[in-house]
Scaffold this motif. Structure first.
Motif, PDB file in Angstrom:
ATOM      1  N   PRO A 250       0.809  -1.223   0.000  1.00 35.90           N
ATOM      2  CA  PRO A 250       0.000   0.000   0.000  1.00 35.90           C
ATOM      3  C   PRO A 250       0.836   1.264   0.000  1.00 35.90           C
ATOM      4  O   PRO A 250       0.434   2.280  -0.561  1.00 35.90           O
ATOM      5  CB  PRO A 250      -0.828  -0.123   1.290  1.00 35.90           C
ATOM      6  N   LEU A 251       2.028   1.213   0.629  1.00 31.85           N
ATOM      7  CA  LEU A 251       2.897   2.385   0.643  1.00 31.85           C
ATOM      8  C   LEU A 251       3.328   2.756  -0.769  1.00 31.85           C
ATOM      9  O   LEU A 251       3.262   3.915  -1.181  1.00 31.85           O
ATOM     10  CB  LEU A 251       4.121   2.105   1.516  1.00 31.85           C
ATOM     11  N   VAL A 252       3.757   1.739  -1.532  1.00 28.50           N
ATOM     12  CA  VAL A 252       4.197   1.982  -2.906  1.00 28.50           C
ATOM     13  C   VAL A 252       3.016   2.378  -3.786  1.00 28.50           C
ATOM     14  O   VAL A 252       3.100   3.320  -4.592  1.00 28.50           O
ATOM     15  CB  VAL A 252       4.902   0.733  -3.471  1.00 28.50           C
ATOM     16  N   MET A 253       1.908   1.658  -3.630  1.00 27.44           N
ATOM     17  CA  MET A 253       0.740   1.927  -4.476  1.00 27.44           C
ATOM     18  C   MET A 253       0.235   3.348  -4.278  1.00 27.44           C
ATOM     19  O   MET A 253      -0.014   4.074  -5.240  1.00 27.44           O
ATOM     20  CB  MET A 253      -0.372   0.926  -4.159  1.00 27.44           C
ATOM     21  N   LEU A 254       0.079   3.756  -3.019  1.00 28.04           N
ATOM     22  CA  LEU A 254      -0.444   5.085  -2.748  1.00 28.04           C
ATOM     23  C   LEU A 254       0.557   6.171  -3.104  1.00 28.04           C
ATOM     24  O   LEU A 254       0.183   7.299  -3.418  1.00 28.04           O
ATOM     25  CB  LEU A 254      -0.834   5.206  -1.274  1.00 28.04           C
ATOM     26  N   GLY A 255       1.854   5.824  -3.064  1.00 23.17           N
ATOM     27  CA  GLY A 255       2.875   6.815  -3.365  1.00 23.17           C
ATOM     28  C   GLY A 255       3.081   7.063  -4.848  1.00 23.17           C
ATOM     29  O   GLY A 255       3.380   8.187  -5.266  1.00 23.17           O
ATOM     30  N   ILE A 256       2.907   6.008  -5.676  1.00 24.70           N
ATOM     31  CA  ILE A 256       3.220   6.158  -7.097  1.00 24.70           C
ATOM     32  C   ILE A 256       1.988   6.332  -7.967  1.00 24.70           C
ATOM     33  O   ILE A 256       2.127   6.622  -9.164  1.00 24.70           O
ATOM     34  CB  ILE A 256       4.010   4.941  -7.610  1.00 24.70           C
ATOM     35  N   THR A 257       0.798   6.177  -7.395  1.00 22.20           N
ATOM     36  CA  THR A 257      -0.397   6.294  -8.239  1.00 22.20           C
ATOM     37  C   THR A 257      -0.516   7.632  -8.955  1.00 22.20           C
ATOM     38  O   THR A 257      -0.973   7.668 -10.108  1.00 22.20           O
ATOM     39  CB  THR A 257      -1.671   6.052  -7.420  1.00 22.20           C
ATOM     40  N   PRO A 258      -0.115   8.770  -8.327  1.00 21.45           N
ATOM     41  CA  PRO A 258      -0.215  10.022  -9.091  1.00 21.45           C
ATOM     42  C   PRO A 258       0.708  10.066 -10.300  1.00 21.45           C
ATOM     43  O   PRO A 258       0.476  10.876 -11.207  1.00 21.45           O
ATOM     44  CB  PRO A 258       0.182  11.089  -8.053  1.00 21.45           C
ATOM     45  N   LEU A 259       1.750   9.228 -10.311  1.00 25.23           N
ATOM     46  CA  LEU A 259       2.695   9.235 -11.428  1.00 25.23           C
ATOM     47  C   LEU A 259       2.264   8.327 -12.569  1.00 25.23           C
ATOM     48  O   LEU A 259       2.854   8.381 -13.658  1.00 25.23           O
ATOM     49  CB  LEU A 259       4.091   8.799 -10.925  1.00 25.23           C
ATOM     50  N   THR A 263      -6.496   7.433 -15.464  1.00 21.99           N
ATOM     51  CA  THR A 263      -7.539   8.269 -14.887  1.00 21.99           C
ATOM     52  C   THR A 263      -7.736   7.894 -13.422  1.00 21.99           C
ATOM     53  O   THR A 263      -7.286   6.836 -12.960  1.00 21.99           O
ATOM     54  CB  THR A 263      -8.855   8.098 -15.644  1.00 21.99           C
ATOM     55  N   LYS A 264      -8.437   8.763 -12.691  1.00 21.69           N
ATOM     56  CA  LYS A 264      -8.698   8.459 -11.286  1.00 21.69           C
ATOM     57  C   LYS A 264      -9.498   7.174 -11.141  1.00 21.69           C
ATOM     58  O   LYS A 264      -9.268   6.381 -10.230  1.00 21.69           O
ATOM     59  CB  LYS A 264      -9.453   9.618 -10.634  1.00 21.69           C
ATOM     60  N   GLN A 265     -10.433   6.967 -12.041  1.00 24.73           N
ATOM     61  CA  GLN A 265     -11.234   5.747 -12.006  1.00 24.73           C
ATOM     62  C   GLN A 265     -10.360   4.511 -12.211  1.00 24.73           C
ATOM     63  O   GLN A 265     -10.462   3.526 -11.477  1.00 24.73           O
ATOM     64  CB  GLN A 265     -12.304   5.795 -13.095  1.00 24.73           C
ATOM     65  N   GLU A 266      -9.467   4.574 -13.178  1.00 24.80           N
ATOM     66  CA  GLU A 266      -8.602   3.427 -13.471  1.00 24.80           C
ATOM     67  C   GLU A 266      -7.608   3.186 -12.340  1.00 24.80           C
ATOM     68  O   GLU A 266      -7.323   2.029 -11.990  1.00 24.80           O
ATOM     69  CB  GLU A 266      -7.867   3.673 -14.785  1.00 24.80           C
ATOM     70  N   ARG A 267      -7.070   4.261 -11.754  1.00 28.44           N
ATOM     71  CA  ARG A 267      -6.113   4.091 -10.657  1.00 28.44           C
ATOM     72  C   ARG A 267      -6.784   3.436  -9.456  1.00 28.44           C
ATOM     73  O   ARG A 267      -6.231   2.537  -8.829  1.00 28.44           O
ATOM     74  CB  ARG A 267      -5.533   5.450 -10.244  1.00 28.44           C
ATOM     75  N   PHE A 268      -7.981   3.905  -9.128  1.00 27.97           N
ATOM     76  CA  PHE A 268      -8.661   3.346  -7.967  1.00 27.97           C
ATOM     77  C   PHE A 268      -9.028   1.881  -8.176  1.00 27.97           C
ATOM     78  O   PHE A 268      -8.801   1.042  -7.304  1.00 27.97           O
ATOM     79  CB  PHE A 268      -9.920   4.152  -7.654  1.00 27.97           C
ATOM     80  N   CYS A 269      -9.594   1.568  -9.333  1.00 22.30           N
ATOM     81  CA  CYS A 269     -10.088   0.216  -9.571  1.00 22.30           C
ATOM     82  C   CYS A 269      -8.972  -0.784  -9.841  1.00 22.30           C
ATOM     83  O   CYS A 269      -9.042  -1.941  -9.395  1.00 22.30           O
ATOM     84  CB  CYS A 269     -11.074   0.216 -10.743  1.00 22.30           C
ATOM     85  N   SER A 270      -7.936  -0.374 -10.553  1.00 25.87           N
ATOM     86  CA  SER A 270      -6.924  -1.320 -11.015  1.00 25.87           C
ATOM     87  C   SER A 270      -5.672  -1.355 -10.158  1.00 25.87           C
ATOM     88  O   SER A 270      -4.925  -2.340 -10.202  1.00 25.87           O
ATOM     89  CB  SER A 270      -6.528  -0.985 -12.467  1.00 25.87           C
ATOM     90  N   VAL A 271      -5.417  -0.301  -9.380  1.00 26.44           N
ATOM     91  CA  VAL A 271      -4.177  -0.233  -8.612  1.00 26.44           C
ATOM     92  C   VAL A 271      -4.450  -0.227  -7.108  1.00 26.44           C
ATOM     93  O   VAL A 271      -3.934  -1.065  -6.368  1.00 26.44           O
ATOM     94  CB  VAL A 271      -3.354   1.012  -9.009  1.00 26.44           C
ATOM     95  N   ILE A 272      -5.264   0.720  -6.657  1.00 27.00           N
ATOM     96  CA  ILE A 272      -5.464   0.890  -5.218  1.00 27.00           C
ATOM     97  C   ILE A 272      -6.338  -0.214  -4.629  1.00 27.00           C
ATOM     98  O   ILE A 272      -6.047  -0.744  -3.556  1.00 27.00           O
ATOM     99  CB  ILE A 272      -6.061   2.274  -4.926  1.00 27.00           C
ATOM    100  N   THR A 273      -7.410  -0.578  -5.330  1.00 26.94           N
ATOM    101  CA  THR A 273      -8.321  -1.597  -4.796  1.00 26.94           C
ATOM    102  C   THR A 273      -7.627  -2.926  -4.503  1.00 26.94           C
ATOM    103  O   THR A 273      -7.811  -3.487  -3.413  1.00 26.94           O
ATOM    104  CB  THR A 273      -9.507  -1.809  -5.751  1.00 26.94           C
ATOM    105  N   PRO A 274      -6.801  -3.489  -5.419  1.00 28.06           N
ATOM    106  CA  PRO A 274      -6.099  -4.734  -5.061  1.00 28.06           C
ATOM    107  C   PRO A 274      -5.143  -4.566  -3.885  1.00 28.06           C
ATOM    108  O   PRO A 274      -4.913  -5.516  -3.135  1.00 28.06           O
ATOM    109  CB  PRO A 274      -5.341  -5.084  -6.346  1.00 28.06           C
ATOM    110  N   ALA A 275      -4.571  -3.354  -3.704  1.00 25.57           N
ATOM    111  CA  ALA A 275      -3.630  -3.122  -2.609  1.00 25.57           C
ATOM    112  C   ALA A 275      -4.309  -3.174  -1.252  1.00 25.57           C
ATOM    113  O   ALA A 275      -3.638  -3.335  -0.226  1.00 25.57           O
ATOM    114  CB  ALA A 275      -2.926  -1.778  -2.781  1.00 25.57           C
ATOM    115  N   LEU A 276      -5.638  -3.043  -1.204  1.00 26.42           N
ATOM    116  CA  LEU A 276      -6.353  -3.124   0.061  1.00 26.42           C
ATOM    117  C   LEU A 276      -6.277  -4.518   0.676  1.00 26.42           C
ATOM    118  O   LEU A 276      -6.653  -4.713   1.838  1.00 26.42           O
ATOM    119  CB  LEU A 276      -7.822  -2.738  -0.141  1.00 26.42           C
TER     120      LEU A 276
END
Length: 308
Positions: A250-259, A263-276
């Protein structure tokens, strides 16, 4: 002015969910990732075994620690060092018991009020669990690296642990409240990794210092490691590895998602959600490790064989 529907005004765990500036389009943010089901599917698959194993393990550990505290208050041996673990077990129970309902609601029920409550619990665990683990590591660090000072302060250990536990809960509740209800529309993604940025260096530093101290030869000059030290080394090493493996995703995911050019939708669904999935994994493994260290598994019987 763009009029947002009910789905857009809900309070999710992460700030990118409430994008109130949507470039004057009619498409609202989909909290349930209906167009990007792969991330929720990965989260559901990984969370299921964590819930099935973690719920009984965390409840069992919590019950065991409560009984140890009762025996201590009734004249038994002091179990003050169980206070932090007891609070950590409460976080584990909250985390594991909401895993399956969270994924079911995410994929099938899609009840907004229920999701808001679960998001609050998730945010509470995101801050509270690292704080309590930091307290545990600092306490062990003082006991191993500064034993004389630690023993002099022994009379105040119980009160100090109660106070620091209360502070950890207060900070966690405040953080979850701010994340869900106040800064939900303004807080950048990277700020949500603050709990891990603050606690991971302290935990790793304390564990490394403890490992180095335990590996030093005793005053007599013997280099052989005592069996008790070997067990302590193994426990600290396992805790360190588990902490890094659980905290880093989660540290890496939340840190690099802005880079990431998504889109915000794609970042949340494809990157952040699995990190939960990572906090749920910790809430499953840590109770099992502590139950093993307490010898609780030795009383189990599996297929007629005693577990040693």
């Amino acid at each position: 002015m763009l009029k947002l529907d009910h789905m857009t005004t809900m309070n999710p765990t992460f700030p990118q969910l409430n994008d109130t500036t949507m470039n004057h389009t009619e498409k609202h943010f989909d909290f349930y990732c209906l167009e990007f089901p792969v991330g929720p599917m990965i989260l559901s698959i990984l969370s299921s075994p964590c819930a099935l194993v973690g719920v009984p393990a965390s409840v069992w550990l919590l019950w065991t620690l409560i009984q140890r505290q009762r025996s201590s208050s009734g004249g038994g041996s002091s179990k003050n060092n169980d206070i932090y673990m007891l609070h950590l077990s409460v976080f584990d129970v909250l985390s594991t018991t909401q895993l399956l309902p969270y994924t079911l609601n995410f994929n099938f029920w899609r009840n907004d009020l229920f999701k808001s409550v679960q998001d609050f619990i998730l945010a509470l665990n995101f801050m509270g669990r690292p704080l309590v683990m930091t307290c545990i590591c600092c306490d062990c660090y003082m006991a191993v690296c500064y034993p004389i000072f630690y023993m002099r302060m022994k009379s105040s250990h119980y009160t100090l642990r109660l106070v620091t536990s209360a502070v950890a809960w207060a900070v966690a509740i405040g953080w979850a409240t701010l994340t869900i209800f106040i800064f939900v529309a303004k807080m950048p993604d990277v700020l949500l990794s603050i709990p891990y940025f603050l606690t991971l260096p302290v935990i790793v530093g304390c564990d490394v210092a403890i490992l180095r101290a335990l590996r030093k030869p005793d005053p007599s000059g013997k280099t052989a490691v005592h069996p008790q030290k070997q067990r302590a080394l193994l426990t600290i090493a396992q805790s360190l590895v588990l902490t890094v493996l659980v905290f880093l995703p989660p540290l890496v995911m939340l840190g690099i998602t802005p880079l990431i050019p998504l889109t915000k939708q794609e970042r949340f669904c494809s990157v952040i959600t699995p990190a939960l999935f990572a906090p749920g994994l910790a809430s499953m493994i840590m109770p099992l490790m502590h139950l093993h260290s307490l010898g609780s598994f030795r009383d189990l019987r599996w297929c007629g064989c005693r577990v040693e």
